[in-house]
Design an enzyme around this catalytic site. Structure first.
Site, PDB file in Angstrom:
ATOM      1  N   GLN A 163      -6.564   0.862   4.909  1.00  0.00           N
ATOM      2  CA  GLN A 163      -7.490   0.935   6.378  1.00  0.00           C
ATOM      3  C   GLN A 163      -9.134  -0.136   5.441  1.00  0.00           C
ATOM      4  O   GLN A 163     -10.286  -0.276   6.409  1.00  0.00           O
ATOM      5  CB  GLN A 163      -7.093   0.953   6.952  1.00  0.00           C
ATOM      6  CG  GLN A 163      -7.832   0.748   8.399  1.00  0.00           C
ATOM      7  CD  GLN A 163      -6.572  -0.216   8.871  1.00  0.00           C
ATOM      8  OE1 GLN A 163      -6.668  -0.761   9.474  1.00  0.00           O
ATOM      9  NE2 GLN A 163      -5.542   0.430   8.159  1.00  0.00           N
TER      10      GLN A 163
ATOM     11  N   GLY B  43       1.224  -1.557  -0.253  1.00  0.00           N
ATOM     12  CA  GLY B  43       0.063  -0.165  -0.196  1.00  0.00           C
ATOM     13  C   GLY B  43       0.662   1.060  -0.255  1.00  0.00           C
ATOM     14  O   GLY B  43       0.681   2.135  -0.348  1.00  0.00           O
ATOM     15  N   THR B  44       2.299   1.043   0.148  1.00  0.00           N
ATOM     16  CA  THR B  44       3.239   2.937   0.567  1.00  0.00           C
ATOM     17  C   THR B  44       3.558   2.541  -0.840  1.00  0.00           C
ATOM     18  O   THR B  44       3.920   4.082  -1.496  1.00  0.00           O
ATOM     19  CB  THR B  44       4.164   2.138   1.816  1.00  0.00           C
ATOM     20  OG1 THR B  44       3.290   2.240   3.134  1.00  0.00           O
ATOM     21  CG2 THR B  44       5.216   3.431   1.615  1.00  0.00           C
TER      22      THR B  44
ATOM     23  N   CYS C  58       3.249   1.041  12.488  1.00  0.00           N
ATOM     24  CA  CYS C  58       4.082   2.079  11.126  1.00  0.00           C
ATOM     25  C   CYS C  58       5.093   2.564  11.988  1.00  0.00           C
ATOM     26  O   CYS C  58       5.938   2.932  11.503  1.00  0.00           O
ATOM     27  CB  CYS C  58       3.592   2.521   9.820  1.00  0.00           C
ATOM     28  SG  CYS C  58       3.294   1.520   8.410  1.00  0.00           S
TER      29      CYS C  58
ATOM     30  N   SER D 220      -3.768  -2.533   0.104  1.00  0.00           N
ATOM     31  CA  SER D 220      -3.114  -3.904   0.006  1.00  0.00           C
ATOM     32  C   SER D 220      -3.345  -5.068   1.646  1.00  0.00           C
ATOM     33  O   SER D 220      -4.457  -4.789   1.919  1.00  0.00           O
ATOM     34  CB  SER D 220      -2.289  -2.884   1.552  1.00  0.00           C
ATOM     35  OG  SER D 220      -1.046  -3.674   1.821  1.00  0.00           O
TER      36      SER D 220
ATOM     37  N   ASN E 256      -6.422   4.766   9.522  1.00  0.00           N
ATOM     38  CA  ASN E 256      -6.573   3.741  10.662  1.00  0.00           C
ATOM     39  C   ASN E 256      -5.918   3.584  12.384  1.00  0.00           C
ATOM     40  O   ASN E 256      -5.867   2.714  12.692  1.00  0.00           O
ATOM     41  CB  ASN E 256      -4.904   3.601   9.942  1.00  0.00           C
ATOM     42  CG  ASN E 256      -3.753   4.458   9.543  1.00  0.00           C
ATOM     43  OD1 ASN E 256      -4.052   5.531   9.773  1.00  0.00           O
ATOM     44  ND2 ASN E 256      -2.706   4.317  10.417  1.00  0.00           N
TER      45      ASN E 256
ATOM     46  N   HIS F 203      -2.681  -7.662   3.192  1.00  0.00           N
ATOM     47  CA  HIS F 203      -2.550  -8.111   4.694  1.00  0.00           C
ATOM     48  C   HIS F 203      -3.516  -7.252   5.442  1.00  0.00           C
ATOM     49  O   HIS F 203      -3.599  -7.724   6.582  1.00  0.00           O
ATOM     50  CB  HIS F 203      -1.098  -7.779   5.145  1.00  0.00           C
ATOM     51  CG  HIS F 203      -0.822  -6.310   5.725  1.00  0.00           C
ATOM     52  ND1 HIS F 203      -0.640  -6.183   6.644  1.00  0.00           N
ATOM     53  CD2 HIS F 203      -0.809  -5.183   4.438  1.00  0.00           C
ATOM     54  CE1 HIS F 203       0.057  -5.073   6.976  1.00  0.00           C
ATOM     55  NE2 HIS F 203       0.326  -4.343   5.333  1.00  0.00           N
TER      56      HIS F 203
ATOM     57  N   THR G 158       9.053  -8.469 -12.452  1.00  0.00           N
ATOM     58  CA  THR G 158       8.981  -9.295 -11.890  1.00  0.00           C
ATOM     59  C   THR G 158       7.362  -9.929 -10.976  1.00  0.00           C
ATOM     60  O   THR G 158       7.970  -8.993  -9.861  1.00  0.00           O
ATOM     61  CB  THR G 158       9.230 -10.946 -12.094  1.00  0.00           C
ATOM     62  OG1 THR G 158      10.829 -10.611 -12.556  1.00  0.00           O
ATOM     63  CG2 THR G 158       9.032 -11.959 -11.940  1.00  0.00           C
TER      64      THR G 158
END
Length: 402
Positions: A183, A73-74, A329, A203, A155, A205, A241
């Site tokens: 989020q 996401g970053t 983070c 993102s 978040n 996860h 890749t």
């Protein structure tokens, strides 16, 4: 300590759903070909990526050609903001960006870097609930405003922003609208057309997918520079890749999250509301952070006066409970949350924060254990606090911090 560790930090990350793990498994060994190659096991991985792109697009009302896979996401935030800013500047639109004071650091630090490159950034304030004012946004818009970036949901405190209206204002003034939906994706219903979104970051996860993979939605026709240079992957716009297993996992996790969204949100919001009421009743001098109703269904964020949040987390961990004091983070930082400061909390109160984010496996028993554990821990920490001692004595220090 109870046998089962109670994980209440799902905003930081989530476990990979078993069905997602099963879907990913073949692409680690059986179908390991490079998608850019031409032989059969490579064609199979290319087909898997194409199907994942279709599935992600369907979740947001987009087309497959508007979905680009990233490493996180970053990365998606960085690409959206830098790519749109440089494209607009090159096209003569201008070098003014608008964002909010409570964005994730992936957005804030990107904007700060762009300021060093000659861009001008307006950081919109928020109210006591963490909500951006549409009036403030209207006033901040200029003829040279190239980009507006406001997150869909915060978040840390869970506040949900009026992104449809924000996107409409940006579009009316000819600016690109980016939303960090890291989020929100998999939890809130997101429709890029209805909500006037030009760029959107997600993102995997955060919704029971694997770490190390994200995606960026780019509305067709939106001008955006390349961020990763090298090969011709992602239709020549994001070199490197492809993480085939991760991409497959992201798409599967998103499908599962969207399919079960209504049921999951109803259960978690009820659990959240009961927990908020119980904690505020059980712990004196506590407050809820974030909007009372316009908040993520799994988020309960508190500030406890006269304590330090890091100590609270360590003592909860000793009780078998995992939680957070803000964004994962920035958990190594000794500074109070920029989000809590932005909603008006003084430093000494912002230091005493606790973020609870429930997940699909959490139960009422988990919440009850938290509510049972909190009062004695907070009490013990306050007994060691000179600020609380001043408050109890009714002295000047206590008056200042009530």
């Amino acid at each position: 300590m109870a046998d089962r560790f109670i994980y209440l930090d799902h905003a930081a990350t989530t476990a990979v759903h078993p069905a997602v793990f099963e879907k990913m498994a073949p692409y680690f060994h059986g179908y390991y070909g490079n998608p850019s190659s031409v032989y059969s096991i490579a064609r199979a991985t290319k087909q898997a990526i194409d199907q994942a792109r279709e599935d992600v697009a369907a979740a947001f009302g987009a087309s497959a050609k508007e979905i680009y896979f990233t490493g996180s996401g970053t990365e998606a935030d960085n690409w959206a903001i830098k790519g749109a800013a440089f494209a607009a500047a090159a096209g003569g639109k201008g070098k003014h960006i608008i964002t909010s004071a409570i964005e994730h650091h992936a957005v804030l630090e990107t904007c700060e870097w762009l300021e060093k490159q000659g861009f001008r950034v307006t950081y919109l304030p928020v109210d006591e609930y963490g909500m951006v004012s549409l009036v403030d946004l209207q006033r901040a818009m200029r003829d040279d405003t190239a980009l507006v970036s406001v997150m869909a949901a915060n978040n840390e405190i869970g506040t949900i922003q009026p992104i449809q209206e924000i996107g409409r204002i940006a579009r009316e003034r000819g600016a690109v609208f980016h939303t960090d939906a890291v989020q929100a994706a998999g939890t809130l219903a997101l429709d890029v057309a209805r909500q006037n979104i030009d760029l959107m970051s997600i993102s995997a996860h955060k919704f029971y997918g694997p770490k190390g993979v994200g995606a960026l939605y780019v509305r067709a026709g939106t001008r955006i520079e390349r961020f990763m240079h090298g090969g011709g992957q992602e239709r020549g716009r994001r070199a490197g890749t492809e993480n085939v297993a991760g991409i497959v996992g992201l798409a599967e996790a998103l499908k599962l999250a969207v399919a079960g969204m209504d049921e999951t949100n109803a259960r978690l919001s009820a659990l959240r509301d009961r927990t908020i009421s119980a904690v505020l009743a059980a712990v004196p001098h506590a407050r809820l952070n974030g909007h009372p109703t316009q908040r993520l269904p799994n988020n309960a964020s508190f500030a406890f006066r006269y304590i330090e949040g890091e100590s609270l987390l360590l003592m909860l961990d000793m009780k078998g409970i995992g939680a957070s004091s803000g964004s994962a983070c920035t958990s190594g930082s000794l500074d109070p949350s920029h989000v809590l400061l932005a909603i008006g909390l003084p430093h000494e109160i912002a230091h005493g924060s606790l973020r609870i984010t429930f997940g699909t496996d959490n139960t009422q028993e988990d919440a009850d254990r938290l509510v049972e554990a909190l009062p004695p821990i907070v009490g013990r920490l306050r007994d060691m606090s000179p600020l609380y001692e001043d408050f109890v004595k009714g002295g000047e220090g206590g008056e200042k911090h009530v």
